[in-house]
Design a protein around this motif. Structure first.
Motif, PDB file in Angstrom:
ATOM      1  N   VAL A 244       7.871 -10.723   6.512  1.00  0.00           N
ATOM      2  CA  VAL A 244       7.151 -11.365   5.416  1.00  0.00           C
ATOM      3  C   VAL A 244       6.474 -10.332   4.513  1.00  0.00           C
ATOM      4  CG1 VAL A 244       5.288 -12.969   4.827  1.00  0.00           C
ATOM      5  CG2 VAL A 244       6.782 -13.447   6.790  1.00  0.00           C
ATOM      6  N   ALA A 245       6.725 -10.463   3.225  1.00  0.00           N
ATOM      7  CA  ALA A 245       6.002  -9.679   2.225  1.00  0.00           C
ATOM      8  C   ALA A 245       4.784 -10.445   1.731  1.00  0.00           C
ATOM      9  CB  ALA A 245       6.920  -9.345   1.052  1.00  0.00           C
ATOM     10  N   ALA A 246       4.966 -11.733   1.478  1.00  0.00           N
ATOM     11  CA  ALA A 246       3.882 -12.563   0.945  1.00  0.00           C
ATOM     12  C   ALA A 246       4.093 -14.003   1.383  1.00  0.00           C
ATOM     13  CB  ALA A 246       3.840 -12.469  -0.577  1.00  0.00           C
TER      14      ALA A 246
ATOM     15  N   ALA B 173      -4.936 -10.984   6.665  1.00  0.00           N
ATOM     16  CA  ALA B 173      -6.048 -11.164   7.602  1.00  0.00           C
ATOM     17  C   ALA B 173      -7.213 -11.925   6.982  1.00  0.00           C
ATOM     18  CB  ALA B 173      -6.520  -9.803   8.116  1.00  0.00           C
ATOM     19  N   ALA B 174      -7.255 -12.008   5.648  1.00  0.00           N
ATOM     20  CA  ALA B 174      -8.343 -12.709   4.952  1.00  0.00           C
ATOM     21  C   ALA B 174      -7.937 -14.128   4.566  1.00  0.00           C
ATOM     22  CB  ALA B 174      -8.765 -11.917   3.719  1.00  0.00           C
ATOM     23  N   ALA B 175      -7.131 -14.772   5.387  1.00  0.00           N
ATOM     24  CA  ALA B 175      -6.678 -16.135   5.098  1.00  0.00           C
ATOM     25  C   ALA B 175      -7.847 -17.095   4.926  1.00  0.00           C
ATOM     26  CB  ALA B 175      -5.743 -16.629   6.199  1.00  0.00           C
ATOM     27  N   ALA B 176      -8.913 -16.897   5.685  1.00  0.00           N
ATOM     28  CA  ALA B 176     -10.076 -17.784   5.546  1.00  0.00           C
ATOM     29  C   ALA B 176     -10.661 -17.684   4.142  1.00  0.00           C
ATOM     30  CB  ALA B 176     -11.129 -17.434   6.590  1.00  0.00           C
ATOM     31  N   ASP B 177     -10.752 -16.468   3.608  1.00  0.00           N
ATOM     32  CA  ASP B 177     -11.259 -16.302   2.245  1.00  0.00           C
ATOM     33  C   ASP B 177     -10.319 -16.951   1.228  1.00  0.00           C
ATOM     34  OD1 ASP B 177     -13.493 -14.895   3.063  1.00  0.00           O
ATOM     35  OD2 ASP B 177     -12.484 -12.944   2.913  1.00  0.00           O
ATOM     36  N   ALA B 178      -9.029 -16.880   1.488  1.00  0.00           N
ATOM     37  CA  ALA B 178      -8.057 -17.513   0.599  1.00  0.00           C
ATOM     38  C   ALA B 178      -8.265 -19.023   0.562  1.00  0.00           C
ATOM     39  CB  ALA B 178      -6.637 -17.173   1.047  1.00  0.00           C
TER      40      ALA B 178
ATOM     41  N   VAL C 204      -0.875 -11.520   1.241  1.00  0.00           N
ATOM     42  CA  VAL C 204       0.035 -10.370   1.195  1.00  0.00           C
ATOM     43  C   VAL C 204      -0.094  -9.567   2.483  1.00  0.00           C
ATOM     44  CG1 VAL C 204       0.754  -8.351  -0.129  1.00  0.00           C
ATOM     45  CG2 VAL C 204      -0.289 -10.302  -1.307  1.00  0.00           C
ATOM     46  N   THR C 205       1.042  -9.274   3.118  1.00  0.00           N
ATOM     47  CA  THR C 205       1.051  -8.469   4.331  1.00  0.00           C
ATOM     48  C   THR C 205       1.003  -6.980   3.983  1.00  0.00           C
ATOM     49  OG1 THR C 205       3.468  -8.282   4.399  1.00  0.00           O
ATOM     50  CG2 THR C 205       2.480 -10.231   5.458  1.00  0.00           C
TER      51      THR C 205
ATOM     52  N   VAL D 240       2.458  -5.017   0.607  1.00  0.00           N
ATOM     53  CA  VAL D 240       1.724  -4.032  -0.191  1.00  0.00           C
ATOM     54  C   VAL D 240       2.583  -2.782  -0.394  1.00  0.00           C
ATOM     55  CG1 VAL D 240      -0.278  -2.496  -0.239  1.00  0.00           C
ATOM     56  CG2 VAL D 240      -0.541  -4.888   0.489  1.00  0.00           C
ATOM     57  N   SER D 241       3.391  -2.441   0.628  1.00  0.00           N
ATOM     58  CA  SER D 241       4.186  -1.206   0.558  1.00  0.00           C
ATOM     59  C   SER D 241       5.424  -1.307  -0.314  1.00  0.00           C
ATOM     60  CB  SER D 241       4.620  -0.804   1.976  1.00  0.00           C
ATOM     61  OG  SER D 241       5.630  -1.678   2.474  1.00  0.00           O
TER      62      SER D 241
END
Length: 331
Positions: free
Chosen positions: A34-36, A303-308, A324-325, A329-330
Protein backbone atom coordinates in the motif's frame (compact mmCIF):
# COMPACT_ATOMS: atom_id res chain seq x y z
CA UNK A 1 3.55 -4.91 8.93
CA UNK A 2 2.03 -1.79 10.47
CA UNK A 3 -1.77 -1.73 10.44
CA UNK A 4 -4.58 0.13 12.18
CA UNK A 5 -6.96 -1.88 14.35
CA UNK A 6 -10.24 -0.82 15.95
CA UNK A 7 -9.90 -1.33 19.71
CA UNK A 8 -13.56 -1.35 20.73
CA UNK A 9 -16.27 0.99 19.47
CA UNK A 10 -16.16 4.73 19.92
CA UNK A 11 -14.34 7.87 18.89
CA UNK A 12 -11.18 8.23 16.84
CA UNK A 13 -9.05 7.23 19.86
CA UNK A 14 -10.08 3.57 19.39
CA UNK A 15 -8.03 3.45 16.18
CA UNK A 16 -4.83 1.75 17.31
CA UNK A 17 -1.58 1.17 15.38
CA UNK A 18 -0.51 -2.48 15.66
CA UNK A 19 2.17 -4.79 14.29
CA UNK A 20 0.64 -7.81 12.58
CA UNK A 21 1.44 -10.44 9.96
CA UNK A 22 1.22 -9.59 6.29
CA UNK A 23 -1.88 -11.16 4.74
CA UNK A 24 -1.45 -13.97 2.20
CA UNK A 25 -3.47 -13.77 -1.03
CA UNK A 26 -5.95 -16.59 -1.55
CA UNK A 27 -6.90 -17.94 -4.95
CA UNK A 28 -8.16 -15.10 -7.10
CA UNK A 29 -6.59 -12.41 -4.91
CA UNK A 30 -3.59 -10.10 -5.11
CA UNK A 31 -1.39 -8.76 -2.32
CA UNK A 32 -0.89 -5.00 -2.64
CA UNK A 33 1.96 -3.08 -1.03
CA UNK A 34 0.00 0.00 0.00
CA UNK A 35 1.16 3.48 -0.94
CA UNK A 36 -1.97 5.31 0.21
CA UNK A 37 -5.38 4.47 1.64
CA UNK A 38 -8.55 6.54 1.37
CA UNK A 39 -10.64 7.39 4.44
CA UNK A 40 -14.41 7.09 3.98
CA UNK A 41 -17.69 7.38 5.84
CA UNK A 42 -18.12 3.60 6.22
CA UNK A 43 -14.79 3.51 8.10
CA UNK A 44 -16.20 5.94 10.65
CA UNK A 45 -19.43 3.93 10.93
CA UNK A 46 -17.40 0.74 11.48
CA UNK A 47 -15.29 2.47 14.15
CA UNK A 48 -18.48 3.57 15.91
CA UNK A 49 -19.85 0.03 15.88
CA UNK A 50 -22.64 0.80 13.40
CA UNK A 51 -21.32 -1.01 10.30
CA UNK A 52 -19.96 -4.47 11.02
CA UNK A 53 -17.79 -6.02 8.29
CA UNK A 54 -19.08 -9.16 6.55
CA UNK A 55 -17.97 -12.42 8.17
CA UNK A 56 -15.46 -13.22 5.45
CA UNK A 57 -13.92 -9.71 5.43
CA UNK A 58 -10.96 -8.30 7.33
CA UNK A 59 -11.94 -6.74 10.67
CA UNK A 60 -9.42 -3.95 10.04
CA UNK A 61 -10.73 -0.68 8.57
CA UNK A 62 -9.95 0.67 5.11
CA UNK A 63 -11.82 0.04 1.86
CA UNK A 64 -9.65 1.62 -0.85
CA UNK A 65 -5.94 1.76 -1.61
CA UNK A 66 -3.35 2.53 -4.22
CA UNK A 67 -0.11 0.60 -4.39
CA UNK A 68 1.98 -1.99 -6.16
CA UNK A 69 1.11 -5.65 -6.58
CA UNK A 70 3.62 -7.71 -4.61
CA UNK A 71 2.21 -11.24 -4.92
CA UNK A 72 -0.63 -12.77 -6.92
CA UNK A 73 -2.62 -15.76 -5.78
CA UNK A 74 -3.51 -18.68 -8.01
CA UNK A 75 -5.98 -18.11 -10.85
CA UNK A 76 -4.97 -14.46 -11.31
CA UNK A 77 -3.98 -13.57 -14.87
CA UNK A 78 -4.83 -9.87 -15.16
CA UNK A 79 -2.09 -8.60 -12.80
CA UNK A 80 1.45 -9.45 -11.87
CA UNK A 81 4.10 -8.36 -9.35
CA UNK A 82 5.16 -4.75 -9.88
CA UNK A 83 1.87 -3.56 -11.39
CA UNK A 84 0.70 -0.15 -10.20
CA UNK A 85 -2.94 -0.49 -9.13
CA UNK A 86 -5.88 0.83 -7.17
CA UNK A 87 -8.11 -1.59 -5.32
CA UNK A 88 -11.48 -1.75 -3.60
CA UNK A 89 -10.66 -3.89 -0.59
CA UNK A 90 -12.92 -5.94 1.63
CA UNK A 91 -11.38 -4.25 4.65
CA UNK A 92 -7.81 -3.96 5.87
CA UNK A 93 -6.78 -0.99 3.74
CA UNK A 94 -5.36 0.94 6.71
CA UNK A 95 -2.17 -1.12 6.53
CA UNK A 96 1.15 -1.47 4.76
CA UNK A 97 -0.14 -4.52 2.86
CA UNK A 98 -3.64 -5.67 1.97
CA UNK A 99 -5.23 -8.39 -0.13
CA UNK A 100 -8.05 -7.76 -2.59
CA UNK A 101 -9.98 -9.90 -5.08
CA UNK A 102 -8.43 -9.39 -8.51
CA UNK A 103 -11.81 -8.39 -9.93
CA UNK A 104 -11.81 -5.36 -7.62
CA UNK A 105 -8.39 -4.19 -8.77
CA UNK A 106 -7.80 -1.68 -11.57
CA UNK A 107 -4.67 -0.15 -13.11
CA UNK A 108 -3.56 3.06 -11.42
CA UNK A 109 -4.36 6.01 -13.71
CA UNK A 110 -1.01 7.23 -15.01
CA UNK A 111 -1.91 10.91 -14.72
CA UNK A 112 -2.88 10.72 -11.05
CA UNK A 113 -0.45 10.54 -8.12
CA UNK A 114 -0.52 7.63 -5.68
CA UNK A 115 -2.37 9.81 -3.19
CA UNK A 116 -4.93 10.96 -5.76
CA UNK A 117 -5.45 7.43 -7.04
CA UNK A 118 -6.27 6.17 -3.54
CA UNK A 119 -9.42 8.34 -3.55
CA UNK A 120 -11.02 6.49 -6.47
CA UNK A 121 -12.36 3.02 -5.59
CA UNK A 122 -14.86 3.39 -2.72
CA UNK A 123 -16.73 6.39 -4.07
CA UNK A 124 -16.66 5.49 -7.77
CA UNK A 125 -17.72 1.86 -7.17
CA UNK A 126 -20.56 3.18 -4.97
CA UNK A 127 -21.76 5.72 -7.52
CA UNK A 128 -21.50 3.20 -10.37
CA UNK A 129 -23.60 0.76 -8.35
CA UNK A 130 -26.28 3.24 -7.29
CA UNK A 131 -26.49 6.38 -9.42
CA UNK A 132 -25.55 4.75 -12.71
CA UNK A 133 -26.88 1.19 -12.55
CA UNK A 134 -29.72 1.44 -10.09
CA UNK A 135 -31.12 4.91 -10.80
CA UNK A 136 -30.35 4.98 -14.53
CA UNK A 137 -28.22 8.12 -14.76
CA UNK A 138 -28.59 9.67 -18.21
CA UNK A 139 -28.17 12.97 -20.04
CA UNK A 140 -31.76 14.06 -19.39
CA UNK A 141 -31.55 13.64 -15.62
CA UNK A 142 -31.25 16.35 -12.98
CA UNK A 143 -29.51 15.00 -9.89
CA UNK A 144 -29.76 16.59 -6.43
CA UNK A 145 -26.68 15.60 -4.42
CA UNK A 146 -26.58 16.08 -0.66
CA UNK A 147 -23.13 16.37 0.89
CA UNK A 148 -21.98 17.81 -2.41
CA UNK A 149 -18.50 18.76 -1.18
CA UNK A 150 -17.60 15.35 0.24
CA UNK A 151 -15.89 12.47 -1.49
CA UNK A 152 -19.11 10.70 -2.45
CA UNK A 153 -20.79 13.98 -3.38
CA UNK A 154 -18.09 15.20 -5.74
CA UNK A 155 -17.92 11.77 -7.35
CA UNK A 156 -21.68 11.94 -7.96
CA UNK A 157 -21.26 15.44 -9.42
CA UNK A 158 -18.51 14.36 -11.80
CA UNK A 159 -20.34 11.21 -12.91
CA UNK A 160 -23.52 13.20 -13.51
CA UNK A 161 -21.63 15.63 -15.75
CA UNK A 162 -19.79 12.79 -17.49
CA UNK A 163 -23.17 11.31 -18.46
CA UNK A 164 -24.43 14.72 -19.59
CA UNK A 165 -26.84 15.33 -16.71
CA UNK A 166 -27.44 18.38 -14.51
CA UNK A 167 -25.91 18.35 -11.01
CA UNK A 168 -27.29 20.34 -8.06
CA UNK A 169 -25.28 20.10 -4.84
CA UNK A 170 -26.22 20.98 -1.28
CA UNK A 171 -23.46 22.25 1.03
CA UNK A 172 -23.08 24.06 4.35
CA UNK A 173 -20.75 26.98 3.49
CA UNK A 174 -19.90 29.25 0.60
CA UNK A 175 -16.39 27.79 0.52
CA UNK A 176 -17.86 24.33 -0.01
CA UNK A 177 -20.27 25.74 -2.60
CA UNK A 178 -17.36 27.14 -4.58
CA UNK A 179 -15.61 23.77 -4.40
CA UNK A 180 -18.72 21.88 -5.56
CA UNK A 181 -19.02 24.23 -8.55
CA UNK A 182 -15.31 23.78 -9.25
CA UNK A 183 -15.91 20.02 -9.38
CA UNK A 184 -18.66 20.53 -11.95
CA UNK A 185 -21.91 21.26 -10.11
CA UNK A 186 -24.32 23.37 -12.16
CA UNK A 187 -25.68 24.89 -8.95
CA UNK A 188 -24.79 24.75 -5.26
CA UNK A 189 -27.37 25.34 -2.52
CA UNK A 190 -26.15 26.50 0.88
CA UNK A 191 -28.74 24.74 3.01
CA UNK A 192 -27.99 26.99 5.97
CA UNK A 193 -29.22 29.99 3.98
CA UNK A 194 -31.75 28.50 1.53
CA UNK A 195 -34.41 25.82 1.64
CA UNK A 196 -33.11 23.11 -0.66
CA UNK A 197 -36.63 22.02 -1.62
CA UNK A 198 -37.69 25.48 -2.78
CA UNK A 199 -34.38 26.12 -4.51
CA UNK A 200 -34.39 22.76 -6.31
CA UNK A 201 -37.91 23.37 -7.56
CA UNK A 202 -36.92 26.86 -8.72
CA UNK A 203 -33.86 25.54 -10.55
CA UNK A 204 -35.97 22.90 -12.34
CA UNK A 205 -38.93 25.12 -13.24
CA UNK A 206 -41.10 23.43 -10.65
CA UNK A 207 -40.41 19.87 -11.77
CA UNK A 208 -37.96 18.72 -9.08
CA UNK A 209 -34.93 16.45 -9.23
CA UNK A 210 -35.11 13.20 -11.20
CA UNK A 211 -32.60 11.54 -8.89
CA UNK A 212 -31.64 12.47 -5.32
CA UNK A 213 -28.44 11.16 -3.73
CA UNK A 214 -28.87 11.36 0.05
CA UNK A 215 -26.47 10.55 2.89
CA UNK A 216 -28.41 12.41 5.60
CA UNK A 217 -31.86 10.78 6.17
CA UNK A 218 -33.60 12.03 9.33
CA UNK A 219 -35.33 15.32 8.60
CA UNK A 220 -34.21 15.17 4.96
CA UNK A 221 -36.36 12.14 4.15
CA UNK A 222 -39.71 13.90 3.74
CA UNK A 223 -38.11 16.98 2.19
CA UNK A 224 -36.53 14.76 -0.45
CA UNK A 225 -40.02 13.55 -1.41
CA UNK A 226 -41.06 17.17 -1.94
CA UNK A 227 -37.93 17.97 -3.96
CA UNK A 228 -38.27 14.91 -6.21
CA UNK A 229 -39.74 15.06 -9.70
CA UNK A 230 -42.64 12.79 -10.67
CA UNK A 231 -41.19 9.33 -11.27
CA UNK A 232 -38.07 10.33 -9.37
CA UNK A 233 -35.62 8.01 -7.63
CA UNK A 234 -34.17 8.71 -4.17
CA UNK A 235 -30.93 6.88 -3.38
CA UNK A 236 -30.35 6.48 0.37
CA UNK A 237 -26.62 5.84 0.80
CA UNK A 238 -26.13 6.76 4.47
CA UNK A 239 -28.17 7.93 7.48
CA UNK A 240 -26.02 10.56 9.19
CA UNK A 241 -28.99 12.32 10.82
CA UNK A 242 -30.62 9.12 11.98
CA UNK A 243 -32.54 6.12 10.70
CA UNK A 244 -36.03 7.18 11.77
CA UNK A 245 -38.11 9.69 9.80
CA UNK A 246 -41.77 10.62 9.42
CA UNK A 247 -42.68 10.78 5.74
CA UNK A 248 -45.78 11.48 3.69
CA UNK A 249 -46.51 8.21 1.92
CA UNK A 250 -49.00 10.06 -0.25
CA UNK A 251 -46.13 11.86 -1.99
CA UNK A 252 -44.53 8.53 -2.88
CA UNK A 253 -47.86 7.30 -4.23
CA UNK A 254 -48.90 10.40 -6.17
CA UNK A 255 -45.44 11.12 -7.58
CA UNK A 256 -44.72 7.43 -8.32
CA UNK A 257 -41.39 7.71 -6.53
CA UNK A 258 -38.77 5.03 -5.95
CA UNK A 259 -36.68 4.95 -2.77
CA UNK A 260 -33.76 2.54 -2.69
CA UNK A 261 -31.10 1.91 -0.10
CA UNK A 262 -27.77 0.28 -0.73
CA UNK A 263 -24.40 -0.39 0.84
CA UNK A 264 -21.40 -1.47 -1.22
CA UNK A 265 -19.45 -3.65 1.18
CA UNK A 266 -21.85 -6.67 1.33
CA UNK A 267 -22.17 -6.84 -2.47
CA UNK A 268 -20.88 -10.02 -4.09
CA UNK A 269 -17.47 -10.30 -5.72
CA UNK A 270 -19.25 -10.77 -9.05
CA UNK A 271 -21.14 -7.49 -8.62
CA UNK A 272 -17.99 -5.59 -7.66
CA UNK A 273 -16.15 -7.07 -10.62
CA UNK A 274 -18.94 -5.78 -12.87
CA UNK A 275 -18.67 -2.29 -11.37
CA UNK A 276 -14.89 -2.37 -11.90
CA UNK A 277 -15.30 -3.34 -15.54
CA UNK A 278 -17.76 -0.50 -16.15
CA UNK A 279 -15.47 2.03 -14.48
CA UNK A 280 -12.52 0.91 -16.58
CA UNK A 281 -14.56 1.46 -19.75
CA UNK A 282 -16.23 4.74 -18.76
CA UNK A 283 -14.24 6.52 -16.05
CA UNK A 284 -10.64 5.59 -16.84
CA UNK A 285 -10.73 7.28 -20.27
CA UNK A 286 -12.39 10.32 -18.64
CA UNK A 287 -9.55 10.48 -16.09
CA UNK A 288 -7.01 10.28 -18.93
CA UNK A 289 -8.61 13.20 -20.80
CA UNK A 290 -9.15 15.16 -17.55
CA UNK A 291 -12.95 15.11 -17.65
CA UNK A 292 -12.71 13.48 -14.23
CA UNK A 293 -10.43 15.41 -11.85
CA UNK A 294 -8.90 14.55 -8.46
CA UNK A 295 -10.67 15.90 -5.38
CA UNK A 296 -9.22 18.23 -2.78
CA UNK A 297 -7.10 16.02 -0.51
CA UNK A 298 -5.64 16.20 2.98
CA UNK A 299 -3.05 13.59 3.95
CA UNK A 300 -1.98 11.98 7.22
CA UNK A 301 0.62 9.31 8.01
CA UNK A 302 -0.85 5.82 8.36
CA UNK A 303 -0.09 5.73 12.09
CA UNK A 304 -2.10 8.96 12.55
CA UNK A 305 -5.39 7.41 11.41
CA UNK A 306 -7.11 8.74 14.53
CA UNK A 307 -6.17 12.30 13.57
CA UNK A 308 -7.45 11.65 10.05
CA UNK A 309 -10.83 10.59 11.45
CA UNK A 310 -10.97 13.68 13.66
CA UNK A 311 -10.31 15.83 10.60
CA UNK A 312 -13.03 14.07 8.61
CA UNK A 313 -15.58 14.61 11.36
CA UNK A 314 -14.75 18.32 11.72
CA UNK A 315 -17.39 20.75 10.41
CA UNK A 316 -14.96 22.41 8.01
CA UNK A 317 -14.02 19.15 6.24
CA UNK A 318 -14.56 18.78 2.52
CA UNK A 319 -12.92 16.75 -0.21
CA UNK A 320 -11.10 13.53 0.68
CA UNK A 321 -8.64 12.40 3.35
CA UNK A 322 -5.86 9.92 2.59
CA UNK A 323 -3.47 7.96 4.80
CA UNK A 324 0.06 7.60 3.42
CA UNK A 325 2.43 4.75 4.28
CA UNK A 326 6.21 5.06 4.53
CA UNK A 327 6.37 3.26 1.19
CA UNK A 328 4.02 5.84 -0.29
CA UNK A 329 6.21 8.67 0.97
CA UNK A 330 9.22 7.07 -0.76
CA UNK A 331 7.60 6.84 -4.19
Amino acid sequence: MLAIAINGSGGPNVLTPIETEKPVPASGEVLVKVAAAGVNGPDISQREGRYAPPRDASPLPGLEVSGIVEVVGSNVAAFGPGDAVVALTNGGGYAEYVTAPAGQVLPKPESWSWIEAATIPETFFTIQQTLVERAGLAADKTVLIHGGSGGLGTTAIQMTKLFGGTAIATVSTEEKAAYARQMGADAAINYREEDFVERTLALTNGKGADIIVDIIAGSYANRNLKAAAPGGHILQLAIREGAKSEINMGLILMKALTISGSTLRPKSAADKTRYASALKQIVWPAIANRRIRPPRIRTFPLAAAADAHRAMEAPDHYGKIVLVTEFGVSL
